[in-house]
Scaffold this motif. Structure first.
Motif, mmCIF file in Angstrom:
data_model
loop_
_atom_site.group_PDB
_atom_site.id
_atom_site.type_symbol
_atom_site.label_atom_id
_atom_site.label_comp_id
_atom_site.label_asym_id
_atom_site.label_seq_id
_atom_site.Cartn_x
_atom_site.Cartn_y
_atom_site.Cartn_z
ATOM 1 N N THR A 6 0.893 -1.299 -0.014
ATOM 2 C CA THR A 6 0.010 0.038 0.159
ATOM 3 C C THR A 6 0.321 1.644 0.136
ATOM 4 O O THR A 6 0.149 2.197 -0.256
ATOM 5 C CB THR A 6 -0.474 0.266 1.380
ATOM 6 O OG1 THR A 6 0.280 -0.005 2.475
ATOM 7 C CG2 THR A 6 -2.339 -0.975 1.185
ATOM 8 N N LYS A 7 1.944 1.407 0.417
ATOM 9 C CA LYS A 7 3.182 2.346 0.221
ATOM 10 C C LYS A 7 2.364 3.098 -1.569
ATOM 11 O O LYS A 7 2.452 2.909 -2.512
ATOM 12 C CB LYS A 7 4.624 1.711 0.063
ATOM 13 C CG LYS A 7 5.632 2.818 0.037
ATOM 14 C CD LYS A 7 6.757 2.432 -0.116
ATOM 15 C CE LYS A 7 8.321 3.390 0.594
ATOM 16 N NZ LYS A 7 9.113 3.322 0.039
ATOM 17 N N GLY A 8 2.197 4.420 -1.052
ATOM 18 C CA GLY A 8 2.525 4.949 -2.093
ATOM 19 C C GLY A 8 0.626 5.588 -2.355
ATOM 20 O O GLY A 8 0.245 6.132 -3.437
ATOM 21 N N TRP A 9 -0.282 4.859 -1.978
ATOM 22 C CA TRP A 9 -1.042 5.076 -1.971
ATOM 23 C C TRP A 9 -2.022 6.008 -1.578
ATOM 24 O O TRP A 9 -1.324 6.883 -0.506
ATOM 25 C CB TRP A 9 -3.010 3.543 -1.276
ATOM 26 C CG TRP A 9 -2.154 2.372 -2.108
ATOM 27 C CD1 TRP A 9 -1.520 2.113 -3.456
ATOM 28 C CD2 TRP A 9 -3.224 1.085 -2.030
ATOM 29 N NE1 TRP A 9 -1.456 1.048 -3.663
ATOM 30 C CE2 TRP A 9 -2.763 0.159 -2.712
ATOM 31 C CE3 TRP A 9 -4.261 0.514 -1.405
ATOM 32 C CZ2 TRP A 9 -3.261 -1.017 -2.962
ATOM 33 C CZ3 TRP A 9 -4.523 -0.619 -1.214
ATOM 34 C CH2 TRP A 9 -4.443 -1.079 -2.282
ATOM 35 N N THR A 10 -3.033 6.686 -2.274
ATOM 36 C CA THR A 10 -3.587 7.910 -1.859
ATOM 37 C C THR A 10 -5.226 7.730 -1.761
ATOM 38 O O THR A 10 -5.574 8.843 -1.471
ATOM 39 C CB THR A 10 -3.352 9.067 -2.950
ATOM 40 O OG1 THR A 10 -3.997 9.417 -3.961
ATOM 41 C CG2 THR A 10 -2.616 9.315 -2.896
ATOM 42 N N SER A 11 -5.752 6.663 -1.835
ATOM 43 C CA SER A 11 -7.615 6.454 -1.655
ATOM 44 C C SER A 11 -7.249 5.650 -0.651
ATOM 45 O O SER A 11 -6.871 4.542 -1.320
ATOM 46 C CB SER A 11 -8.025 7.002 -2.841
ATOM 47 O OG SER A 11 -7.566 6.116 -3.849
ATOM 48 N N ILE A 12 -8.948 4.787 -0.708
ATOM 49 C CA ILE A 12 -9.213 3.354 0.248
ATOM 50 C C ILE A 12 -8.748 2.478 -1.559
ATOM 51 O O ILE A 12 -9.345 2.693 -2.171
ATOM 52 C CB ILE A 12 -10.400 3.045 0.163
ATOM 53 C CG1 ILE A 12 -10.763 4.179 1.520
ATOM 54 C CG2 ILE A 12 -11.263 1.940 0.480
ATOM 55 C CD1 ILE A 12 -11.947 4.101 2.039
ATOM 56 N N ASP A 13 -7.935 1.273 -1.127
ATOM 57 C CA ASP A 13 -7.923 0.958 -2.300
ATOM 58 C C ASP A 13 -7.062 0.889 -3.698
ATOM 59 O O ASP A 13 -7.314 0.480 -4.358
ATOM 60 C CB ASP A 13 -8.959 -0.286 -3.074
ATOM 61 C CG ASP A 13 -8.711 -1.836 -3.499
ATOM 62 O OD1 ASP A 13 -7.911 -2.047 -3.627
ATOM 63 O OD2 ASP A 13 -9.663 -2.110 -4.122
ATOM 64 N N ASN A 14 -6.736 2.153 -3.502
ATOM 65 C CA ASN A 14 -5.710 2.990 -4.768
ATOM 66 C C ASN A 14 -6.855 2.947 -5.721
ATOM 67 O O ASN A 14 -6.605 3.403 -6.807
ATOM 68 C CB ASN A 14 -4.661 2.670 -5.178
ATOM 69 C CG ASN A 14 -3.598 3.511 -5.322
ATOM 70 O OD1 ASN A 14 -3.738 4.623 -5.386
ATOM 71 N ND2 ASN A 14 -2.619 2.934 -6.300
ATOM 72 N N LYS A 15 -8.092 3.579 -5.619
ATOM 73 C CA LYS A 15 -9.101 4.295 -6.644
ATOM 74 C C LYS A 15 -9.348 2.231 -7.272
ATOM 75 O O LYS A 15 -9.460 2.324 -8.812
ATOM 76 C CB LYS A 15 -8.956 4.615 -7.681
ATOM 77 C CG LYS A 15 -9.701 5.636 -6.210
ATOM 78 C CD LYS A 15 -9.769 7.258 -6.909
ATOM 79 C CE LYS A 15 -10.103 8.088 -5.524
ATOM 80 N NZ LYS A 15 -10.305 9.630 -6.119
ATOM 81 N N ARG A 16 -8.818 1.092 -7.161
ATOM 82 C CA ARG A 16 -8.982 0.096 -7.946
ATOM 83 C C ARG A 16 -9.135 -0.897 -6.887
ATOM 84 O O ARG A 16 -9.624 -1.114 -5.838
ATOM 85 C CB ARG A 16 -7.149 0.312 -8.645
ATOM 86 C CG ARG A 16 -6.081 0.860 -9.044
ATOM 87 C CD ARG A 16 -5.195 0.065 -10.115
ATOM 88 N NE ARG A 16 -4.479 -0.058 -8.167
ATOM 89 C CZ ARG A 16 -3.376 0.116 -8.604
ATOM 90 N NH1 ARG A 16 -2.428 -0.453 -9.284
ATOM 91 N NH2 ARG A 16 -2.335 -0.191 -7.093
ATOM 92 N N ARG A 17 -9.951 -1.902 -8.274
ATOM 93 C CA ARG A 17 -10.912 -2.759 -7.674
ATOM 94 C C ARG A 17 -8.849 -4.285 -7.617
ATOM 95 O O ARG A 17 -8.662 -4.908 -8.478
ATOM 96 C CB ARG A 17 -11.611 -3.661 -8.097
ATOM 97 C CG ARG A 17 -12.241 -5.138 -8.058
ATOM 98 C CD ARG A 17 -13.662 -5.046 -8.069
ATOM 99 N NE ARG A 17 -13.028 -6.471 -8.278
ATOM 100 C CZ ARG A 17 -13.639 -7.634 -8.788
ATOM 101 N NH1 ARG A 17 -13.570 -6.910 -10.009
ATOM 102 N NH2 ARG A 17 -14.280 -9.210 -8.813
#
Length: 134
Positions: A6-17
């Motif tokens: 999850t490093k670098g994610w900016t939102s829940i699930d990094n807006k991907r499924r």
């Protein structure tokens, strides 16, 4: 420390499924991502081809009890009272009685739910995630 995944994610699930895929030939497991809105044609086709859930056996019964009053639905009753809201989301209304609470005051209510009649031959399961009440 932070998780590498999850490093670098900016939102829940990094807006991907994220989906898990297993290669049956050598049991290698890999992760792939698809857009949240299932935008690619290949993803939409894969969702439509998803294997349907196992069928109910002929002896299937859905039983629920509200404050000790047991109600049993057979397979026909259950299917007739089920509302498919989304691909994997079903809704069943167990109680729709405006006079259930007559005093106007809040009260504790006991609820029990079970599926019977099929044993484990169908691999049919139920995942209960929400109970709504008003």
């Amino acid at each position: 420390g932070s998780a590498k995944l999850t490093k670098g994610w900016t939102s829940i699930d990094n807006k991907r499924r994220r989906t898990l895929r297993t290669n049956a030939a050598n049991n290698n497991t890999s992760f792939s991502t698809a857009s949240q809105n299932h935008g690619t044609a290949a993803t939409r086709r894969a969702l439509r081809r998803k294997k349907p859930p196992p069928a109910f056996c002929d002896n299937f019964q859905f039983q629920f009890a509200i404050d000790g009053v047991i109600t049993t639905w057979n397979k026909t009753d259950y299917v007739a009272r089920s509302h498919n809201l989304q691909r994997i989301v079903e809704l069943q209304v167990l109680l729709d009685d405006p006079n259930f609470i007559t005093s106007g005051e809040a009260k504790d209510v006991e609820l029990a739910i079970r599926m019977t009649g099929c044993g484990d031959t169908t691999q049919k399961t139920m995942s209960l995630t929400h109970i709504y009440f008003a």
